[in-house]
Design a protein around this motif. Structure first.
Motif, mmCIF file in Angstrom:
data_model
loop_
_atom_site.group_PDB
_atom_site.id
_atom_site.type_symbol
_atom_site.label_atom_id
_atom_site.label_comp_id
_atom_site.label_asym_id
_atom_site.label_seq_id
_atom_site.Cartn_x
_atom_site.Cartn_y
_atom_site.Cartn_z
ATOM 1 N N VAL A 347 -0.385 -13.161 -24.304
ATOM 2 C CA VAL A 347 0.856 -13.551 -23.635
ATOM 3 C C VAL A 347 0.588 -13.958 -22.187
ATOM 4 O O VAL A 347 1.121 -14.966 -21.698
ATOM 5 C CB VAL A 347 1.892 -12.400 -23.692
ATOM 6 N N ASP A 348 -0.260 -13.202 -21.502
ATOM 7 C CA ASP A 348 -0.545 -13.478 -20.089
ATOM 8 C C ASP A 348 -1.391 -14.738 -19.901
ATOM 9 O O ASP A 348 -1.077 -15.577 -19.046
ATOM 10 C CB ASP A 348 -1.255 -12.279 -19.448
ATOM 11 N N GLU A 349 -2.452 -14.867 -20.697
ATOM 12 C CA GLU A 349 -3.407 -15.948 -20.472
ATOM 13 C C GLU A 349 -3.024 -17.256 -21.164
ATOM 14 O O GLU A 349 -3.317 -18.337 -20.653
ATOM 15 C CB GLU A 349 -4.802 -15.519 -20.917
ATOM 16 N N VAL A 350 -2.379 -17.160 -22.305
ATOM 17 C CA VAL A 350 -2.007 -18.375 -23.043
ATOM 18 C C VAL A 350 -0.611 -18.851 -22.660
ATOM 19 O O VAL A 350 -0.372 -20.048 -22.469
ATOM 20 C CB VAL A 350 -2.081 -18.135 -24.569
ATOM 21 N N LEU A 351 0.312 -17.913 -22.527
ATOM 22 C CA LEU A 351 1.713 -18.269 -22.264
ATOM 23 C C LEU A 351 2.119 -18.092 -20.809
ATOM 24 O O LEU A 351 3.270 -18.341 -20.461
ATOM 25 C CB LEU A 351 2.639 -17.414 -23.147
ATOM 26 N N GLY A 352 1.193 -17.665 -19.985
ATOM 27 C CA GLY A 352 1.532 -17.470 -18.578
ATOM 28 C C GLY A 352 2.618 -16.425 -18.379
ATOM 29 O O GLY A 352 3.362 -16.466 -17.394
ATOM 30 N N GLY A 353 2.716 -15.486 -19.318
ATOM 31 C CA GLY A 353 3.726 -14.428 -19.238
ATOM 32 C C GLY A 353 5.044 -14.794 -19.877
ATOM 33 O O GLY A 353 5.935 -13.941 -19.995
ATOM 34 N N TYR A 354 5.215 -16.041 -20.337
ATOM 35 C CA TYR A 354 6.472 -16.474 -20.939
ATOM 36 C C TYR A 354 6.467 -16.219 -22.450
ATOM 37 O O TYR A 354 6.464 -17.141 -23.269
ATOM 38 C CB TYR A 354 6.729 -17.955 -20.648
ATOM 39 N N GLY A 355 6.448 -14.954 -22.805
ATOM 40 C CA GLY A 355 6.451 -14.569 -24.206
ATOM 41 C C GLY A 355 6.526 -13.067 -24.336
ATOM 42 O O GLY A 355 6.493 -12.339 -23.342
ATOM 43 N N LYS A 356 6.672 -12.588 -25.580
ATOM 44 C CA LYS A 356 6.750 -11.155 -25.842
ATOM 45 C C LYS A 356 5.769 -10.788 -26.954
ATOM 46 O O LYS A 356 5.722 -11.449 -27.996
ATOM 47 C CB LYS A 356 8.171 -10.771 -26.298
ATOM 48 N N PRO A 357 4.971 -9.726 -26.761
ATOM 49 C CA PRO A 357 4.115 -9.258 -27.859
ATOM 50 C C PRO A 357 4.984 -8.762 -29.018
ATOM 51 O O PRO A 357 6.053 -8.189 -28.787
ATOM 52 C CB PRO A 357 3.341 -8.096 -27.233
ATOM 53 N N ILE A 358 4.560 -8.992 -30.234
ATOM 54 C CA ILE A 358 5.275 -8.468 -31.400
ATOM 55 C C ILE A 358 4.301 -7.726 -32.295
ATOM 56 O O ILE A 358 3.102 -8.008 -32.313
ATOM 57 C CB ILE A 358 5.993 -9.583 -32.200
ATOM 58 N N TYR A 359 4.825 -6.775 -33.048
ATOM 59 C CA TYR A 359 3.980 -5.910 -33.882
ATOM 60 C C TYR A 359 4.464 -5.869 -35.332
ATOM 61 O O TYR A 359 3.946 -5.114 -36.134
ATOM 62 C CB TYR A 359 3.957 -4.499 -33.297
ATOM 63 N N GLY A 360 5.472 -6.702 -35.631
ATOM 64 C CA GLY A 360 6.012 -6.776 -36.973
ATOM 65 C C GLY A 360 6.689 -8.116 -37.175
ATOM 66 O O GLY A 360 6.706 -8.966 -36.270
ATOM 67 N N PRO A 361 7.264 -8.351 -38.352
ATOM 68 C CA PRO A 361 7.814 -9.669 -38.697
ATOM 69 C C PRO A 361 9.102 -10.052 -37.962
ATOM 70 O O PRO A 361 9.457 -11.222 -37.925
ATOM 71 C CB PRO A 361 8.077 -9.550 -40.201
ATOM 72 N N ILE A 362 9.811 -9.067 -37.399
ATOM 73 C CA ILE A 362 11.066 -9.383 -36.715
ATOM 74 C C ILE A 362 10.750 -9.819 -35.288
ATOM 75 O O ILE A 362 10.209 -9.049 -34.498
ATOM 76 C CB ILE A 362 12.014 -8.168 -36.714
ATOM 77 N N PRO A 363 11.066 -11.077 -34.941
ATOM 78 C CA PRO A 363 10.722 -11.602 -33.614
ATOM 79 C C PRO A 363 11.407 -10.839 -32.489
ATOM 80 O O PRO A 363 12.448 -10.198 -32.689
ATOM 81 C CB PRO A 363 11.232 -13.058 -33.666
ATOM 82 N N ALA A 364 10.815 -10.930 -31.300
ATOM 83 C CA ALA A 364 11.413 -10.307 -30.116
ATOM 84 C C ALA A 364 12.789 -10.903 -29.870
ATOM 85 O O ALA A 364 13.010 -12.096 -30.043
ATOM 86 C CB ALA A 364 10.516 -10.541 -28.906
ATOM 87 N N GLY A 365 13.734 -10.050 -29.489
ATOM 88 C CA GLY A 365 15.078 -10.524 -29.160
ATOM 89 C C GLY A 365 16.065 -10.438 -30.303
ATOM 90 O O GLY A 365 17.268 -10.606 -30.093
ATOM 91 N N LEU A 366 15.601 -10.199 -31.533
ATOM 92 C CA LEU A 366 16.505 -10.074 -32.673
ATOM 93 C C LEU A 366 16.676 -8.606 -33.044
ATOM 94 O O LEU A 366 15.774 -7.796 -32.882
ATOM 95 C CB LEU A 366 15.979 -10.849 -33.876
ATOM 96 N N MET A 367 17.849 -8.286 -33.537
ATOM 97 C CA MET A 367 18.175 -6.941 -34.027
ATOM 98 C C MET A 367 18.174 -5.877 -32.925
ATOM 99 O O MET A 367 18.240 -4.694 -33.208
ATOM 100 C CB MET A 367 17.193 -6.489 -35.127
ATOM 101 N N ASN A 368 18.079 -6.316 -31.658
ATOM 102 C CA ASN A 368 18.040 -5.352 -30.546
ATOM 103 C C ASN A 368 16.987 -4.271 -30.781
ATOM 104 O O ASN A 368 17.199 -3.081 -30.526
ATOM 105 C CB ASN A 368 19.409 -4.691 -30.348
ATOM 106 N N ALA A 369 15.838 -4.724 -31.290
ATOM 107 C CA ALA A 369 14.779 -3.776 -31.638
ATOM 108 C C ALA A 369 14.226 -3.089 -30.390
ATOM 109 O O ALA A 369 14.168 -3.666 -29.309
ATOM 110 C CB ALA A 369 13.647 -4.509 -32.368
#
Length: 581
Positions: A347-369
């Protein structure tokens, strides 16, 4: 009235003012300075007090006015909800057309052209009642005939609408000019999302054949029923292909629920990201979106600019093909690789910080996970392998394990797209995994080659790739066992009967809380099997001028969804007393 006359005719005695004037004239210079200073303080204090009282009893409210200039990459071709494919087409379609329902920035669905709708208990029948006061931008009323015409065009195989799969096997019945019914063969909870599609005016499109439909001038000179309309198509500058080089949009007065506040939205088109950024840096435009994270350093952000971000429901994943790779068939290998993956580094080196790490199939920002604790730990990852019988080769340092009479080496071949972001991501993964004794071979492909020769026939060991989940959050196509083979999208060819049942049940239920519970259980079950490594969800980037207020950037699936609440945006305000709100 008599009292007013008495006040007007009354003779006023100003002798007291003359006495005060005489007294002041006798003041010394220092006394006069002090007197006038006190008078000034009194006046300023009174004005301040009046202003404070005004602030207490008044409020700033949005009013009509202002403009904004936005730049977009590409040229419009199909500003038509039936045919729209590109981001440019979707952006303008979202501004000019409206559907039966619309998505709000908070991820909910609300009536738009429809006054109300009802869903049958079995989830098969959707009945809509249209509003009475809905119009197209040429003044014609919107009726059930227009809805029927639009759905028929989407379902017509000769039109080749990209929305056709969303309405496959859906029956449409017009009950009256105001009432329409959709009937499904089996329950499908995300179906309502499909009805955000814009409605075409039948009276303008009805006489066109299937061959003429994509060639109509209405594809670039659209007339819809949405919040904005093209201000004057006669004055538009066009290129040699008669395609406008920009659009000037103004509010549609009869838009439901209310007229937009901003008086003018000007959309300019650019051939690529470099020219778009140059135009922004030169001040030709005020807003840009979907900028690549690695290009953010090229942007001269103005003092008045706001950078808005929202996690995109897109998963970038390393899919494992256990049927082709013997080494990836070992669960401990998949678990160790998962633990050895430094998502935050990506996220830091490829996206310049404009992203969120995920650890499962539900993307960041959905379901208020809830935020997942980072599992990156190379030491623990290597322990998992060692405990399962793997050991480093003394000469190569590569992990090996005896399987029968053979030695299995931790060799991984990873295919990916030859795009800059994925190339960088693959390089970090190679570096991460080599720390625990893996040997990684990265193979890069052009998009067409990757799709046709690698993904569709499932000819890969590991695949680094991205998928779009969508606002409806339907995971069936990506993880149900029935979708393992092409044209299904279950790229890992994953099969788990418990997961299948959870996905099937989630599709059927109309209860959102139940559906979310099913998806949460599905995610936990999938994590146990580790058929893939979930890496990150990128963020949608939208740079806008600070003068725009009321812009709430909620969940963004595709770039055009930044306009979901565009009629609530405003620039100018009026100060009025609260009692007049």
């Amino acid at each position: 009235m008599e009292k007013i006359k008495q006040i007007i005719n009354r003779k006023w005695d100003f002798s007291s003012f003359e006495k005060i004037s005489n007294i002041i004239s006798n003041f010394s210079i220092s006394q006069k300075v002090l007197f006038y200073a006190l008078c000034l303080i009194l006046v300023l204090s009174t004005l301040t007090m009046v202003d404070d009282i005004n602030d207490l009893v008044s409020v700033n409210v949005p009013t009509n006015g202002g403009y904004v200039k936005e730049g977009i990459i590409g040229s419009p071709r199909f500003i038509n909800p039936v045919l729209a494919v590109s981001d440019v087409d979707h952006d303008l379609t979202a501004l000019i057309y409206s559907g039966l329902v619309r998505s709000a920035s908070d991820n909910s669905l609300v009536p738009d052209l429809a006054k109300e709708y009802k869903i049958s208990d079995d989830g098969l029948t959707y009945t809509f009642t249209l509003r009475d006061d809905i119009y197209f931008q040429d003044g014609k009323k919107v009726t059930a005939d227009d809805v029927e015409f639009t759905i028929n065009k989407i379902q017509d195989s000769t039109i080749k609408s990209p929305r056709r799969p969303s309405f496959y096997d859906v029956k449409f019945e017009k009950i009256s000019d105001k009432e329409i019914v959709f009937t499904l063969k089996k329950p499908y909870s995300p179906f309502l999302e499909n009805l955000t599609v814009g409605i075409l005016p039948k009276h303008l499109w009805n006489n066109l054949s299937a061959d003429e439909f994509p060639l109509s001038q209405y594809n670039v000179e659209p007339i819809g029923s949405g919040p904005y309309k093209i201000s004057d198509m006669k004055t538009l500058q066009k290129n040699m292909l008669l395609i406008p080089t920009y659009y000037e949009l103004t509010p549609f007065n009869k838009y439901i629920p209310e007229k937009a506040f901003i008086d003018k939205i000007i959309i300019n088109f650019y051939k690529d990201e470099t020219t778009l950024i140059d135009a922004y840096n030169n001040g030709d435009i005020e807003s840009i979106n979907s900028i690549s994270p690695n290009k953010m350093s090229d942007i001269n952000k103005q003092k008045w600019a706001k950078v808005l971000t929202s996690p995109l429901p897109r998963d970038f994943i390393v899919f494992f093909n256990q049927s082709q790779s013997a080494v990836l068939a070992y669960k401990e290998v998949r678990q160790a690789l998962n633990m050895a993956t430094n998502r935050q580094q990506i996220v830091d080196e490829v996206l310049g910080g404009y992203g969120k790490p995920i650890y499962g199939p539900i993307p960041a920002g959905l379901m208020n996970a809830k935020e997942t604790v980072d599992i990156y730990n190379t030491e623990e990852a290597e322990k998992v392998l060692t405990k399962a019988g793997w050991a480093r080769n003394k000469d190569t340092g590569i992990m090996e394990k005896k399987s029968g009479k053979k030695m299995v080496s931790l060799d991984i071949s990873m295919a990916t797209l030859n795009s800059l972001d994925l190339q960088k991501t693959a390089g970090i993964l190679k570096e991460n995994w080599e720390k625990i004794g893996a040997r990684v071979d990265i193979k890069e492909f052009e998009f067409g080659d990757l799709q046709q020769n690698i993904i569709r026939p499932r000819k890969f060991d590991a695949l680094l790739y991205g998928i779009v989940i969508g606002r409806d959050m339907d995971f069936f196509a990506f993880w149900h066992s029935s979708q393992r083979n092409d044209p299904g999208l279950n790229i890992s060819m994953y099969a788990n009967s418990k997961v299948d049942k959870l996905l099937e049940d989630a599709r059927k239920t109309l209860d959102v809380s139940v559906r979310m519970s099913k998806y949460a259980s599905f995610e936990e079950e999938l994590k146990k099997d580790t058929p893939a490594i979930f890496l990150y969800s990128p963020e949608f980037i939208y740079i806008v001028p600070g003068k725009i207020k009321g812009l709430e950037l909620g969940t963004v699936t595709l770039p055009y969804e930044r306009f979901l609440d565009v009629n609530d945006w405003y620039i100018d305000t009026n100060n009025i007393w609260k009692i007049f709100e």
